[in-house]
Design an enzyme around this catalytic site. Sequence first.
Site, PDB file in Angstrom:
ATOM      1  CG  HIS A 150      90.061 -37.510 -85.297  1.00 47.28           C
ATOM      2  ND1 HIS A 150      91.023 -37.592 -85.634  1.00 47.28           N
ATOM      3  CD2 HIS A 150      90.037 -37.860 -84.110  1.00 47.28           C
ATOM      4  CE1 HIS A 150      91.736 -38.710 -84.669  1.00 47.28           C
ATOM      5  NE2 HIS A 150      90.733 -38.719 -84.066  1.00 47.28           N
ATOM      6  CG  ASP A 184      99.794 -37.353 -78.801  1.00 43.56           C
ATOM      7  OD1 ASP A 184      99.051 -37.930 -77.908  1.00 43.56           O
ATOM      8  OD2 ASP A 184      99.472 -37.880 -80.120  1.00 43.56           O
ATOM      9  NE  ARG A 198      97.486 -41.429 -72.825  1.00 37.05           N
ATOM     10  CZ  ARG A 198      96.628 -41.076 -73.983  1.00 37.05           C
ATOM     11  NH1 ARG A 198      97.054 -40.570 -74.758  1.00 37.05           N
ATOM     12  NH2 ARG A 198      95.249 -41.672 -73.972  1.00 37.05           N
ATOM     13  CE  LYS A 201      96.957 -37.356 -82.292  1.00 39.18           C
ATOM     14  NZ  LYS A 201      97.116 -38.844 -81.934  1.00 39.18           N
ATOM     15  CB  SER A 205      96.146 -37.697 -77.250  1.00 44.54           C
ATOM     16  OG  SER A 205      96.515 -38.638 -78.259  1.00 44.54           O
TER      17      SER A 205
HETATM   18  N1  URA Z   1      93.593 -41.738 -80.285  1.00 39.36           N
HETATM   19  C1  URA Z   1      94.514 -40.688 -80.130  1.00 39.36           C
HETATM   20  O1  URA Z   1      95.097 -40.239 -80.791  1.00 39.36           O
HETATM   21  N2  URA Z   1      94.971 -40.501 -78.704  1.00 39.36           N
HETATM   22  C2  URA Z   1      94.438 -41.118 -77.682  1.00 39.36           C
HETATM   23  O2  URA Z   1      94.936 -41.087 -76.541  1.00 39.36           O
HETATM   24  C3  URA Z   1      93.219 -42.106 -77.935  1.00 39.36           C
HETATM   25  C4  URA Z   1      92.887 -42.194 -79.161  1.00 39.36           C
END
Ligand code: URA
Length: 431
Positions: A80, A159, A166, A185, A181
């Site tokens: 990621h 999220d 946010r 995932k 966050s």
């Molecule tokens: N990418 C994400 O998936 N979440 C965040 O909070 C910031 C970047």
Amino acid sequence: MYDIIVKKRDGGELTKEEIYFFIEGYTKGEIPDYQASALTMAIYFQGMSQEETATLTQAMVDSGETIDLSAIKGHKVDKHSTGGVGDKVTFIVGPLVASVGVPVAKMSGRGLGHTGGTLDKLESIKGLQIEMTKEKFIENVNTNKLAVAGQTGNLAPADKKLYALRDVTGTVDSLPLIAGSIMSKKLASGADSIVLDVKTGSGAFMKTLEDSENLAREMVNIGNNLGRNTVAVISDMNQPLGFEVGNANEIKEAAEILQGKNVEDLRKLSLEIASHMTVLAEVFDSYEDAYQALEENIENGKAFKSLRTLIESQGGDVAMIDDLEKLPKAKYDIEVKASKGGYVSAIDAESIGIAAMYLGAGRATKDDEINHGVGITLNKKIGDEVKEGEALVILHSDNENANDSIKKVQEAYTISDEKVEKPTLIHNIIK
Ligand code: URA
């Protein structure tokens, strides 16, 4: 919820019950946005302990489905990136790692704003399908060791809702919230091990090395505590990665790396990430052995073959990869010239990303269509000497008039009179 907000506002540590109360209630719509925003703002100022962050992450994973990849044979690794401009590493790393037999079941997203999306870039290839059933996805990974698909299922819905909130309440830049966050995932996507490419610099979420290292440490701790081997590579995002920014041109650059071309920063970072992935998958004992074997698979063509197989297995026109000139192209090439001579000392990656978006390579809003053929080729990177009137970049545009993009590129480049060192590419590895 009122008590939880006040407790965090005053610097208290939330319990597991309190965190689950918030995440479950917010996902179901029982807790209103105004209370959720008050809590995220309190978290923004007061932070969270490692334990609170791990619990928040797990609660967000538990808010939805998790993908069961147990039908895939072998140790599954994922990667990621925290987001960058010109970041086409997935198209290099996926085939590289698959070429040594390690399964990569990659779920990716689309781009918004100045950063591009893996799926958008892949769709530059005619016919390529990124929507597929779970069965087909698993079958492809078992057969070819590699598949790339759009996120399916209802992964970490808490999220999704919280990130959108946010985004409009000034609480994106909170270390525990970003860590939770991203990791929620990743954990819901089912891989056994994860390599994180945490970007640092002007084009990244985290502008300083210290902040990037803290974010990386937080995410590595969450991953390891929740049963996934996790390693973070801290890499430089003070300028775009490689020379190409866009969609089809990024696919072209990635394919060229797999064909043996040496675009220094891009090749090195890809080999670095792929090496850590294959060591985590226990295919190699050491990073050095992995790096050497992966380099060999570039030289002997196995890694490129993996890319071809990926494209063929997802219905893409492989002729476009065999002959990269067949990829979509824009109508006009427009040079943006240096207004003075000297040395390139800075290239604001975010501005380059926005310039590419203006051309149509990215989305300003969620519903915008992508134009795969347009984009930007950088002719000069940090440390390069440039003469007055020399092209800094070439814009690939479908419109003869690209004044907004030209202006943005001119703002992005800083040219100094003194010689400038090339920036460090890999700052640190956090295990
Ligand atoms: N990418 C994400 O998936 N979440 C965040 O909070 C910031 C970047």
